[in-house]
Design an enzyme around this catalytic site. Structure first.
Site, short mmCIF file in Angstrom:
data_model
loop_
_atom_site.label_atom_id
_atom_site.label_comp_id
_atom_site.label_asym_id
_atom_site.label_seq_id
_atom_site.Cartn_x
_atom_site.Cartn_y
_atom_site.Cartn_z
N ILE A 177 41.96 57.93 -3.63
CA ILE A 177 42.79 56.72 -3.72
C ILE A 177 41.95 55.45 -3.83
O ILE A 177 42.42 54.44 -4.39
CB ILE A 177 43.77 56.64 -2.52
CG1 ILE A 177 44.94 55.70 -2.85
CG2 ILE A 177 43.06 56.23 -1.24
CD1 ILE A 177 46.10 55.80 -1.88
N ASP A 223 41.37 56.80 5.65
CA ASP A 223 41.05 55.54 6.33
C ASP A 223 39.55 55.27 6.23
O ASP A 223 39.12 54.16 5.84
CB ASP A 223 41.50 55.67 7.80
CG ASP A 223 41.53 54.36 8.55
OD1 ASP A 223 41.37 53.30 7.91
OD2 ASP A 223 41.73 54.40 9.78
N SER A 241 49.96 60.95 7.20
CA SER A 241 50.15 61.84 8.38
C SER A 241 49.86 63.32 8.14
O SER A 241 49.96 64.11 9.09
CB SER A 241 51.57 61.73 8.97
OG SER A 241 51.68 60.64 9.85
N ALA A 245 44.73 64.58 9.59
CA ALA A 245 44.42 64.64 11.03
C ALA A 245 45.69 64.64 11.89
O ALA A 245 45.70 65.23 12.98
CB ALA A 245 43.55 63.45 11.40
#
Ligand code: AR6
Length: 173
Positions: free
Chosen positions: A12, A35, A118, A121
Site C-alpha cells: 500500500i 503500520d 485487523s 496481528a
C-alpha cells in the site's frame, strides 16, 4: 460502480492515491505490519505528527500528512483485536471504514486505498472482515459522487482471492 472499486495485489505504501489508510494501534506511534511499512516509507516526520495527535480509539480515524509517501494523506484507523466475535468487533471494524471515509471526504480526498484492517496481528477472520469492508464501501459509494477510486490493496494471494469473491457477492457484478 465497478470502475470506482479496484482490488490490487501489493504494497500500500506504493499507491499513488490521495490518501492511504493505515491499520494502526491506539497509540498511533507505529508498530509492525502495514503500520510499520507506512511509517518507514513516510519517514520520521510522520511519527512527529502522530505523536501530537495523541492517540485514537478503536473504530475511529485520524488524518496526517503523507510526507515521503506518494499519497498526500494518511488516514490512521484502529481496528478491533479479534476476541471471538462477542466484543463488538464487527461494529468496530465497520466504524473503521465509515470513519476513514468520513475523515477523507472531509479533506476532499477523491482516491483512497485501504489495507485489510485487523486481519493481520489483530486476527479478525479474513472473509468476514472483507464483507464488512465491501459493505461499508458500497454504502458510501451509493451516496457519494465525489470519490472516484477506492483501492483494496491485498498483501498476498489469499487476501486477493477473498476480496475478488466477496466483491462479486456484495456488488453483484
Ligand atoms: N501493504 C498492504 N497490506 C499490508 C502490508 C503492506 N505493506 N503489510 C501488511 N499488510 P496488520 P492489524 C497486510 O498486522 O491486523 C501493527 O503492529 C497484512 O497482510 O498490519 O490491523 C499495528 O501497530 C494484513 O492482511 O494490521 C497494530 O498494533 C493487513 O495488512 C496492529 O499491527 C493488516 O495486518 C494492527 O493489526
Amino acid at each position: 460502480m465497478k470502475e470506482r472499486v479496484r482490488i490490487e495485489k501489493g504494497d500500500i505504501t506504493k499507491q499513488k492515491v490521495d490518501a492511504i489508510v493505515n491499520a494502526a494501534n491506539q497509540s498511533l506511534l507505529g508498530g509492525g505490519g502495514v503500520d510499520g511499512a507506512i511509517h518507514r516509507a513516510a519517514g520520521q516526520e510522520l511519527l512527529e505528527e502522530t505523536r501530537n495527535i495523541g492517540g485514537c480509539p478503536t473504530g475511529e480515524a485520524r488524518i496526517s500528512k503523507g510526507y515521503c509517501l506518494p499519497a498526500k494523506w494518511v488516514v490512521h484507523t484502529v481496528g478491533p483485536v479479534w476476541a471471538g466475535g462477542h466484543k463488538n468487533e464487527e461494529n468496530l471494524l465497520a466504524g473503521c471504514y465509515r470513519n476513514s471515509f468520513k475523515e477523507a471526504l472531509g479533506i476532499g480526498v477523491k482516491t483512497i486505498a485501504f489495507p485489510s484492517i485487523s486481519t493481520g496481528a489483530y486476527r479478525f477472520p479474513l472473509e468476514r472482515a472483507t464483507e464488512i469492508a465491501m459493505e461499508e464501501t458500497k454504502k458510501i459509494l451509493d451516496n457519494d459522487k465525489t470519490l472516484t477510486k477506492v483501492v483494496f490493496v491485498c498483501f498476498g494471494d489469499d487476501a486477493y482471492n477473498t476480496y475478488q469473491d466477496v466483491y462479486k457477492r456484495v456488488f453483484g457484478e
